[in-house]
Scaffold this motif. Structure first.
Motif, PDB file in Angstrom:
ATOM      1  N   VAL A  88      87.156  35.615  21.019  1.00  0.00           N
ATOM      2  CA  VAL A  88      86.439  35.362  19.765  1.00  0.00           C
ATOM      3  C   VAL A  88      87.370  35.766  18.626  1.00  0.00           C
ATOM      4  O   VAL A  88      87.854  36.890  18.577  1.00  0.00           O
ATOM      5  N   ASN A  89      87.627  34.848  17.709  1.00  0.00           N
ATOM      6  CA  ASN A  89      88.634  35.078  16.671  1.00  0.00           C
ATOM      7  C   ASN A  89      88.158  35.994  15.548  1.00  0.00           C
ATOM      8  O   ASN A  89      88.978  36.516  14.793  1.00  0.00           O
ATOM      9  N   PHE A  90      86.847  36.162  15.410  1.00  0.00           N
ATOM     10  CA  PHE A  90      86.317  36.992  14.338  1.00  0.00           C
ATOM     11  C   PHE A  90      85.650  38.234  14.921  1.00  0.00           C
ATOM     12  O   PHE A  90      85.050  38.187  15.989  1.00  0.00           O
ATOM     13  N   ASP A  91      85.734  39.321  14.181  1.00  0.00           N
ATOM     14  CA  ASP A  91      85.279  40.611  14.704  1.00  0.00           C
ATOM     15  C   ASP A  91      83.794  40.841  14.395  1.00  0.00           C
ATOM     16  O   ASP A  91      83.429  41.795  13.716  1.00  0.00           O
ATOM     17  N   PHE A  92      82.935  39.954  14.918  1.00  0.00           N
ATOM     18  CA  PHE A  92      81.500  40.093  14.731  1.00  0.00           C
ATOM     19  C   PHE A  92      80.932  41.101  15.728  1.00  0.00           C
ATOM     20  O   PHE A  92      81.530  41.391  16.751  1.00  0.00           O
ATOM     21  N   SER A  93      79.734  41.579  15.422  1.00  0.00           N
ATOM     22  CA  SER A  93      79.028  42.412  16.392  1.00  0.00           C
ATOM     23  C   SER A  93      78.436  41.518  17.481  1.00  0.00           C
ATOM     24  O   SER A  93      78.257  40.315  17.286  1.00  0.00           O
ATOM     25  N   MET A 100      73.869  33.704  16.656  1.00  0.00           N
ATOM     26  CA  MET A 100      74.424  32.391  16.305  1.00  0.00           C
ATOM     27  C   MET A 100      73.838  31.278  17.168  1.00  0.00           C
ATOM     28  O   MET A 100      73.764  30.127  16.738  1.00  0.00           O
ATOM     29  N   GLY A 101      73.408  31.627  18.371  1.00  0.00           N
ATOM     30  CA  GLY A 101      72.822  30.625  19.247  1.00  0.00           C
ATOM     31  C   GLY A 101      71.500  30.076  18.734  1.00  0.00           C
ATOM     32  O   GLY A 101      71.049  29.007  19.180  1.00  0.00           O
ATOM     33  N   ARG A 102      70.862  30.772  17.789  1.00  0.00           N
ATOM     34  CA  ARG A 102      69.594  30.298  17.218  1.00  0.00           C
ATOM     35  C   ARG A 102      69.797  29.377  16.015  1.00  0.00           C
ATOM     36  O   ARG A 102      68.821  28.862  15.456  1.00  0.00           O
ATOM     37  N   LEU A 132      74.793  46.609  24.267  1.00  0.00           N
ATOM     38  CA  LEU A 132      76.052  46.313  23.585  1.00  0.00           C
ATOM     39  C   LEU A 132      75.855  45.789  22.165  1.00  0.00           C
ATOM     40  O   LEU A 132      76.827  45.512  21.467  1.00  0.00           O
ATOM     41  N   VAL A 133      74.598  45.642  21.724  1.00  0.00           N
ATOM     42  CA  VAL A 133      74.320  44.877  20.498  1.00  0.00           C
ATOM     43  C   VAL A 133      75.059  45.377  19.261  1.00  0.00           C
ATOM     44  O   VAL A 133      75.417  44.580  18.393  1.00  0.00           O
ATOM     45  N   ASP A 134      75.304  46.665  19.148  1.00  0.00           N
ATOM     46  CA  ASP A 134      75.938  47.206  17.942  1.00  0.00           C
ATOM     47  C   ASP A 134      77.461  47.287  18.046  1.00  0.00           C
ATOM     48  O   ASP A 134      78.127  47.680  17.078  1.00  0.00           O
ATOM     49  N   SER A 139      85.675  44.630  21.003  1.00  0.00           N
ATOM     50  CA  SER A 139      85.900  45.986  21.522  1.00  0.00           C
ATOM     51  C   SER A 139      85.392  46.134  22.955  1.00  0.00           C
ATOM     52  O   SER A 139      85.564  47.185  23.564  1.00  0.00           O
ATOM     53  N   ILE A 140      84.763  45.094  23.484  1.00  0.00           N
ATOM     54  CA  ILE A 140      84.204  45.170  24.836  1.00  0.00           C
ATOM     55  C   ILE A 140      85.094  44.417  25.817  1.00  0.00           C
ATOM     56  O   ILE A 140      85.992  43.674  25.422  1.00  0.00           O
ATOM     57  N   SER A 141      84.853  44.601  27.094  1.00  0.00           N
ATOM     58  CA  SER A 141      85.706  44.001  28.126  1.00  0.00           C
ATOM     59  C   SER A 141      85.482  42.496  28.215  1.00  0.00           C
ATOM     60  O   SER A 141      84.486  41.950  27.709  1.00  0.00           O
TER      61      SER A 141
END
Length: 257
Positions: A88-93, A100-102, A132-134, A139-141
């Protein structure tokens, strides 16, 4: 009744013909697997079905309507895609990514509703990503990102789900967990098309398989019809043993020693 119908599909990249006159159907409520060796055209075929790349020839019908006749938002309500790449190119939570799926269901300037929140929470719980939501998506695997992106696909509530190697970055326990989830979704009415390289996972969980070789269909049928000694030798060029003691074939490699 088929949800997806493909007639004489073809696609070239430069002078290379990657997909050659491919025809098949996927029935409503089916878990349909696409298998084949590296370079056989599996991911290219899925991108064509996703409308990510445009076909050179042939037809793709989704719910009886030609794929290229769908508007983007309309298509997103009936077709959800989980790509192979988890970057993912942007550092979103994680929360932002799943929300975004909605987007296909939101009107201009409308925020997330209570209905949306319930759909999102269910997808997070189904994919075991609610804790993991926040966190930042970067930052996750890789395996965690794969499950988050699956959650994003699920919140689209689409009738057809297309998955490209959904377990490639996952440990064996999560591989089984994801496929048990796919079986649950299928029982609830979602139709699923999944690209896989693991033939035993494909055999264990898929209702039917399409074996692709050099852009052409070798065989379409049940796991026992597709995963045979002759087909594996012909397409993969290797000798194997196949255990047919259960209803689903189990493949074992033959040692060269």
């Amino acid at each position: 009744m088929n949800i997806l119908k493909v007639n004489n599909l073809s696609f070239s990249y430069g002078e290379a013909k990657l997909i050659k006159d491919v025809s098949f159907t996927v029935e409503r409520g089916e878990l349909f697997g696409i298998i084949g060796p590296n370079g056989s055209g599996k991911s290219t075929l899925l991108k064509l079905l996703s409308n990510i790349i445009k076909k050179e020839g042939g037809e793709i019908f989704l719910l009886g309507k030609e794929l290229n006749q769908y508007r983007r938002k309309e298509l997103a309500k009936v077709l959800a895609v989980l790509p192979q790449s988890t970057e993912v190119n942007f550092d979103f939570s994680v929360k932002d990514i799943v929300e975004m799926g909605r987007h296909p269901y939101l009107r201009n300037w409308q925020g997330i509703t209570q209905v949306d929140k319930r759909v999102i929470e269910r997808a997070l719980r189904l994919t075991n990503t609610i804790d993991l939501v926040d966190k930042s998506i970067n930052s996750i695997s890789g395996g965690e990102r794969q499950r988050v992106l699956l959650a994003r696909a699920l919140v689209q509530e689409a009738e057809l789900l297309l998955l490209d190697e959904p377990t490639s970055a996952l440990d064996i326990n999560y591989q089984i967990e994801i496929f048990e989830l796919l079986v649950k979704l299928r029982k609830e009415g979602t139709t699923i098309v999944v690209v896989l390289h693991d033939l035993n996972l494909a055999s264990q969980y898929c209702d039917r398989l399409l074996l692709l070789n050099q852009g052409k269909i070798n065989t379409v049928g049940s796991p026992s019809e597709v995963i045979t000694l002759d087909n594996i030798k012909d397409v993969y060029g290797c000798d194997v043993k196949i255990d047919n003691s259960s209803s689903r074939p189990y493949l074992k490699l033959v040692s060269s020693k």
